[in-house]
Each structure stands twice: as structure tokens, then as C-alpha cells.
Design an enzyme around this catalytic site. Structure first.
Site, PDB file in Angstrom:
ATOM      1  N   HIS A   1       0.568  -1.107  -0.002  1.00  0.00           N
ATOM      2  CA  HIS A   1      -0.176   0.037  -0.070  1.00  0.00           C
ATOM      3  C   HIS A   1       0.876   1.210  -0.017  1.00  0.00           C
ATOM      4  CE1 HIS A   1      -3.346  -2.683   1.570  1.00  0.00           C
ATOM      5  NE2 HIS A   1      -3.432  -2.651   0.222  1.00  0.00           N
TER       6      HIS A   1
ATOM      7  N   HIS B   1      -6.826  -8.580  -8.136  1.00  0.00           N
ATOM      8  CA  HIS B   1      -7.179  -9.199  -7.091  1.00  0.00           C
ATOM      9  C   HIS B   1      -7.516  -8.312  -5.734  1.00  0.00           C
ATOM     10  CE1 HIS B   1      -4.810 -12.131  -9.491  1.00  0.00           C
ATOM     11  NE2 HIS B   1      -5.191 -12.867  -8.745  1.00  0.00           N
TER      12      HIS B   1
ATOM     13  N   SER C   1      -6.327  -2.198  -0.889  1.00  0.00           N
ATOM     14  CA  SER C   1      -5.911  -1.519  -2.335  1.00  0.00           C
ATOM     15  C   SER C   1      -7.097  -0.611  -2.908  1.00  0.00           C
ATOM     16  CB  SER C   1      -5.149  -2.455  -3.129  1.00  0.00           C
ATOM     17  OG  SER C   1      -6.010  -3.576  -3.337  1.00  0.00           O
TER      18      SER C   1
ATOM     19  N   GLU D   1     -12.462  -9.215  -8.592  1.00  0.00           N
ATOM     20  CA  GLU D   1     -12.328 -10.167  -7.271  1.00  0.00           C
ATOM     21  C   GLU D   1     -13.058 -11.423  -7.568  1.00  0.00           C
ATOM     22  OE1 GLU D   1     -10.914 -10.564  -4.354  1.00  0.00           O
ATOM     23  OE2 GLU D   1     -12.078 -12.418  -4.103  1.00  0.00           O
TER      24      GLU D   1
ATOM     25  N   GLY E   1      -9.563 -12.605 -12.393  1.00  0.00           N
ATOM     26  CA  GLY E   1      -8.320 -11.638 -12.626  1.00  0.00           C
ATOM     27  C   GLY E   1      -7.582 -11.727 -13.567  1.00  0.00           C
TER      28      GLY E   1
ATOM     29  N   ASP F   1      -2.142  -8.729  -7.031  1.00  0.00           N
ATOM     30  CA  ASP F   1      -1.984  -9.079  -5.550  1.00  0.00           C
ATOM     31  C   ASP F   1      -2.429 -10.505  -5.151  1.00  0.00           C
ATOM     32  OD1 ASP F   1      -1.484  -9.178  -2.677  1.00  0.00           O
ATOM     33  OD2 ASP F   1      -3.230  -7.543  -2.318  1.00  0.00           O
TER      34      ASP F   1
END
Ligand code: SAM
Length: 282
Positions: free
Chosen positions: A18, A41, A102, A120, A146, A166
Site C-alpha cells: 500500500h 485481486h 488497495s 475479485e 483477474g 496481488d
């Protein structure tokens, strides 16, 4: 799909990810032109650190909790300001309870002209995510794999922006999937930036991922790592890293300022350390 990010929100991996995400957004906003962030993700968007899941592991206390409690030199504070500002704005009473993942962090830092695409796959997590951004015309939430979806998003119509990847790393071939998706994505959007997070566990997999980028002819690749060391044999995560394609030219220097301080602040034992390495030149 057993992985739920609610157990890990705000941990040392999230700190690195982050901080870098906030620096990327800050950099892209140097120009007036709009840009798009694609988060493959996404998770649920934002996390309640008093929830049962988060309380169960308490991982955030070794991550964002320590960062917020520490004295910070001015140069580090200046670089962390966008990330910490977003966290503080969501916790106006000064108690840390709401931790932006995120999607929420990106949304908080975006300008009205910028756009965010989120995928997602977990049905329940997607439901929470899509409810969070319902009616928000700057954010598109998509219930898809994703890895599969990324290709169809590139290049974005803004022609500027970055992809943040991610994955949950629940499966043994995650690095290989990441390599395939990133190489394919980079071929369609070679002017874009790609930021890939990984845990420092499967080092052979990480080498395969980096080799795949080299073999594909990808240029300008930077790798960042933050290791907190081992506090004992059961340490859940030794550290994590990020590999970036076309990173902001300012990022390596910023990370050379921030990572030594983060390492010292978050260290748990032997093995703590950091790395900033230009893996492939421009
Ligand atoms: N990026 C989030 C953040 O920083 O707040 C955390 C993401 S978490 C590490 C990984 C997420 O990916 C989980 O929510 C998981 O359900 C989701 N996921 C796993 N496989 C996926 C796939 N193939 N496509 C999209 N999402 C996936």
C-alpha cells in the site's frame, strides 16, 4: 478458494504494497491527464480491524499498527504521507479501526478524472466489494478471474495507468500464472506500469517469474523487498516483495529512504532486511 484477506489486512505485506500503491498514484497525478488503475485481486475493499477475522490473527499490530505508533523521520513521513493520510482520514477519532485495502486506498487518492477497475473472484468478497462501490461511476467492480480478465482491460482507453496484481498465493503455480498474465498484458500495454506483489516464500517460483520477464524482453523492471526476519519457527510471513515494470522513475530512491526505516520499525528478529534492485534496465 480459502484465502480471505480479512485475516491479514494491515500486515507487513500490506504495508509494503500500500505504500507503493500510494506512491504510484501520487506519481501518475503529476500530470493533469486521467489514468486508470486496474486491481486484479481486489479483496473486499476496506477492513474493520475489530472484526472477528482480524482479531483472530492480530497481524495488523505487527504491520500498520507499528508504523503508526513509531516516531518517523521527516523524509520518511513525507513519502508515506499519502498512504497515512488516507488511513487517518478513515479514522478521524484517532483510533485505528478502518484499514483501507488497495481498492479503498486507490479510491481515496483518485481525482475525479481517474478511474478504477476491480476484479475479485470470491463470491462473498465480491458481493462486499461491489456493495462498497455501488453507484460510484469512477469504479467498476467485476466478478471474474483477474488473470483471465486482465487481457480484456488492456490497453485502457485512458492510455495511461497501471495494473496492481496481488494474488492470494494459495496455489503452487501462482508465480507462473503471474508471469503469463504480466507478459501478455505488457505486450498489449507496454507503456503502462505493472506492480506485482509476492510473499517471500517460494524463491524458486520467484526466480521463474523474473526469468520469464527477462526471456520475454520486458524492460525496466524494479524489485523491492521488505523482510522482517523470524521471531520463531512459526513465523507466518518472513517478508514480501514487489516487482514493478515501468515504475515511476522516482520510486527506487523513495524506497531507499523508506525501506531501511520500515525494516527497523517492523523487524521481528534475525533475517530482517530490505532490497531495492533494478532487475532489468530500461
Ligand atoms: N489487493 C487487496 C488489498 O490490498 O486490499 C488484497 C487482495 S488478497 C491478497 C487476494 C484476493 O484475490 C482475495 O480476495 C481472493 O479472493 C482473490 N482472488 C483469488 N484468486 C483470484 C482470481 N483468480 N481472480 C480474482 N481474484 C482472486
Amino acid at each position: 478458494m480459502n484465502y480471505r484477506h480479512a485475516y491479514h489486512a494491515g500486515n507487513i505485506g500490506d504495508v509494503l504494497k500500500h505504500v507503493v500503491l500510494a506512491r504510484l498514484i501520487t506519481y501518475f497525478q503529476r500530470k493533469d491527464k486521467p489514468f486508470r488503475i486496474i486491481d486484479t485481486h481486489a479483496g473486499i475493499g476496506t477492513y474493520d480491524l475489530t472484526s472477528e477475522e482480524t482479531q483472530k490473527t492480530g497481524e495488523w499490530q505487527d504491520g500498520v499498527g507499528k508504523v503508526l505508533a513509531a516516531d518517523m523521520p521527516e523524509d520518511v513521513a513525507a513519502i508515506l504521507a499519502p498512504w497515512l493520510g488516507a488511513i487517518r482520514a478513515r479514522n478521524a477519532d484517532g483510533e485505528l479501526r478502518h484499514y483501507p485495502g488497495s481498492p479503498a486506498l486507490a479510491r481515496d487518492l483518485m481525482r475525479p478524472i481517474d478511474r478504477l477497475t476491480l476484479t475479485e473472484l470470491h463470491p462473498a468478497d465480491f458481493k462486499t466489494l461491489s456493495e462498497l462501490f455501488a453507484g460510484d461511476h469512477q469504479v467498476k467492480t467485476i466478478h471474474l478471474d483477474g488473470w483471465m480478465a486482465l487481457n480484456s482491460f488492456l490497453p485502457p482507453k485512458e492510455k495511461r495507468g497501471f495494473v496492481i496484481i496481488d494474488p492470494a498465493f494459495e496455489v503452487t503455480d501462482e508465480f507462473d500464472r503471474m508471469a503469463r498474465a504480466v507478459v501478455k498484458g505488457w505486450r498489449k500495454f507496454s507503456a503502462g506500469s505493472f506492480a506485482c506483489w509476492y510473499p517471500l516464500k517460494d524463491i524458486a517460483g520467484l526466480f521463474r517469474f523474473h526469468d520469464a520477464l527477462i526471456q520475454a524482453g520486458v524492460r525496466d523492471v524494479l524489485t523491492l523487498e521488505l523482510k522482517v526476519g523470524r521471531s520463531g519457527p512459526d513465523t507466518p510471513m518472513l517478508g514480501s516483495g514487489m516487482t514493478l515494470i515501468n515504475p515511476p522513475f522516482t520510486l527506487a530512491e523513495e524506497m531507499r529512504t523508506v525501506l531501511p526505516w520500515l525494516t527497523e520499525t517492523l523487524a521481528k528478529g534475525p533475517g530482517a532486511g530490505w532490497r531495492v534492485e533494478q532487475l532489468i534496465e530500461e
